[in-house]
Write an enzyme that holds these catalytic residues in place. Structure first.
Site, mmCIF file in Angstrom:
data_model
loop_
_atom_site.group_PDB
_atom_site.id
_atom_site.type_symbol
_atom_site.label_atom_id
_atom_site.label_comp_id
_atom_site.label_asym_id
_atom_site.label_seq_id
_atom_site.Cartn_x
_atom_site.Cartn_y
_atom_site.Cartn_z
ATOM 1 N N GLU A 49 -34.380 58.000 91.537
ATOM 2 C CA GLU A 49 -33.246 57.422 92.272
ATOM 3 C C GLU A 49 -33.474 55.912 92.373
ATOM 4 O OE1 GLU A 49 -32.344 58.972 96.163
ATOM 5 O OE2 GLU A 49 -32.367 61.060 95.478
ATOM 6 N N ASP A 60 -30.309 54.811 106.547
ATOM 7 C CA ASP A 60 -31.724 54.579 106.247
ATOM 8 C C ASP A 60 -32.544 54.221 107.478
ATOM 9 O OD1 ASP A 60 -30.650 53.554 103.148
ATOM 10 O OD2 ASP A 60 -32.274 54.993 103.429
ATOM 11 N N TYR A 174 -27.754 67.899 96.552
ATOM 12 C CA TYR A 174 -28.810 67.268 97.350
ATOM 13 C C TYR A 174 -28.723 67.825 98.773
ATOM 14 C CZ TYR A 174 -31.709 63.358 99.139
ATOM 15 O OH TYR A 174 -32.693 62.561 99.722
HETATM 16 O O1 IGP Z 1 -36.724 58.446 102.545
HETATM 17 P P1 IGP Z 1 -36.858 59.950 102.609
HETATM 18 O O2 IGP Z 1 -36.943 60.447 104.056
HETATM 19 O O3 IGP Z 1 -37.949 60.475 101.709
HETATM 20 O O4 IGP Z 1 -35.485 60.555 102.036
HETATM 21 C C1 IGP Z 1 -35.078 60.387 100.657
HETATM 22 C C2 IGP Z 1 -34.224 59.203 100.631
HETATM 23 O O5 IGP Z 1 -35.084 58.064 100.714
HETATM 24 C C3 IGP Z 1 -33.272 58.898 99.473
HETATM 25 O O6 IGP Z 1 -32.781 60.027 98.830
HETATM 26 C C4 IGP Z 1 -32.237 58.082 100.182
HETATM 27 C C5 IGP Z 1 -32.376 56.741 100.444
HETATM 28 N N1 IGP Z 1 -31.373 56.323 101.254
HETATM 29 C C6 IGP Z 1 -30.562 57.413 101.578
HETATM 30 C C7 IGP Z 1 -29.455 57.514 102.411
HETATM 31 C C8 IGP Z 1 -28.842 58.773 102.565
HETATM 32 C C9 IGP Z 1 -29.366 59.903 101.857
HETATM 33 C C10 IGP Z 1 -30.517 59.810 101.003
HETATM 34 C C11 IGP Z 1 -31.103 58.565 100.915
#
Ligand code: IGP
Length: 268
Positions: A49, A60, A174
Site C-alpha cells: 500500500e 490515521d 479490506y
Molecule cells: O496502521 P495500522 O494500524 O497497521 O493499519 C493499517 C493502515 O496503516 C493502512 O491500511 C491505512 C493507513 N491509513 C488508513 C486509513 C484508513 C484505513 C486504512 C489505513
C-alpha cells in the site's frame, strides 16, 4: 486479472497469506522510499500500500500523521506517489502496488485526469478510505475501466451493509479489525474473527484484515483466517526510528537492514 489478482492466486495455491505493508510515500524522502520498497519485498512483502501523504488524515493515528507531515515537507503529492511506483518497478520490484489516498487529492486532480494517470503508473489497486458511498459507483466504474481494483473497507459495525459493500468488490475486501484510527493495538474489536467469517460468506474474492496488527503473533493469528494481513503503523514507526541512520551515508545500509529485519520477522 491484474498483477494483484495474480499474486493472490499464486499465494492461494501455495496456501500462503499475503503480507501487505503500508508506508507513506516520501517519508523521509522519495529516494529513500524506493530503497525501502526494495527492502520490503526482500523481507517477504507480497503487495504494498503506497500511502499518499495528506494534511488531514482523519482516519490515521499519530504515527502515520507524523509520517504524512514529514513527507509533505517534500511536496509529495498524488503524482509523485504514482511516479514512485514506476521508479520501484524500474528498480526491479515485482510486487503489486495499491495506491492509498484520501478522496480530496483525487478530486483536486480531477477524476478523468486521475484515472488516466493511474492507468499508466504500475498501480493495481486503489483504497480511498473516505470515499462517500454515493460516489463509489462512479469511482468503481472508472476503476474497472482502468483495470484497477477499488478495494472496499468494511468495519465490524458494517453489519447489514456488508453485503452491499462487498457485492461487486474487486481486488480484495479490506476488513478493518477495530474501530477508531490506525495504530498498533494489543487487542482487537470483540468478535473480529466472526466478523471476518461473515464477510467471507458474502464474497469469493480475497479477504484481508488490517488495523493495529504489529507483531508476528498477530500476523500469524489472522493469517489462519484471511488471505492477506495489512501492517502499517508498526512499519511506519520502524521507518521513523531509523531516519537518523538513513540520513547518514555511513549508517544508511544499517537503517535499511533494520527495516527489512523488522518486516521479515512479522511474516516469520
Ligand atoms: O496502521 P495500522 O494500524 O497497521 O493499519 C493499517 C493502515 O496503516 C493502512 O491500511 C491505512 C493507513 N491509513 C488508513 C486509513 C484508513 C484505513 C486504512 C489505513
Amino acid at each position: 486479472m491484474n498483477l494483484m489478482d495474480q499474486r493472490f492466486a499464486t499465494l492461494k495455491k501455495q496456501n500462503q497469506t499475503a503480507l501487505i505493508p503500508f508506508l507513506t510515500v516520501g517519508d523521509p524522502d522519495i529516494e529513500t522510499t524506493v530503497e525501502i520498497i526494495i527492502q520490503l519485498e526482500a523481507a517477504g512483502a507480497d503487495i504494498l500500500e503506497l500511502g499518499v501523504p495528506y494534511s488531514d488524515p482523519l482516519a490515521d493515528g499519530p504515527v502515520i500523521q507524523r509520517a504524512s507531515q514529514r513527507a509533505l515537507k517534500h511536496d509529495v503529492n498524488l503524482r509523485t506517489c504514482m511516479e514512485t511506483a514506476v521508479l520501484a518497478r524500474k528498480a526491479g520490484v515485482k510486487m503489486p502496488f495499491i495506491l492509498f489516498t484520501y478522496y480530496n487529492p483525487v478530486l483536486q486532480m480531477g477524476l478523468d485526469h486521475f484515472f488516466e494517470e493511474v492507468k499508466s503508473h504500475e498501480i493495481s489497486g486503489l483504497i480511498i478510505p473516505d470515499l462517500p458511498v454515493e460516489e463509489s459507483g462512479d469511482i468503481r466504474r472508472r476503476a474497472d475501466e482502468a483495470g484497477i481494483s477499488l478495494i472496499p473497507l468494511v468495519a465490524p459495525t458494517s453489519h447489514e451493509r456488508i453485503e452491499k459493500i462487498v457485492s461487486n468488490a474487486s481486488g480484495f475486501v479490506y476488513c478493518v479489525s477495530s474501530l477508531g484510527v490506525t495504530g498498533e493495538r494489543s487487542s482487537f474489536h470483540q468478535g473480529v474473527d466472526e466478523f471476518i467469517q461473515t464477510v467471507k460468506q458474502f464474497t469469493s474474492i480475497p479477504v484481508a484484515v488490517g488495523f493495529g496488527i504489529s507483531t508476528h503473533e498477530q500476523v500469524a493469528r489472522f493469517s489462519k483466517i484471511c488471505d492477506g494481513v495489512v501492517v502499517g503503523s508498526a512499519i511506519v514507526r520502524e521507518i521513523e526510528s531509523v531516519i537518523p541512520l538513513l540520513n547518514d551515508k555511513n549508517t544508511r545500509q544499517q537503517g535499511l537492514l533494520q527495516i527489512r529485519e523488522f518486516v521479515a520477522q512479522l511474516k516469520g
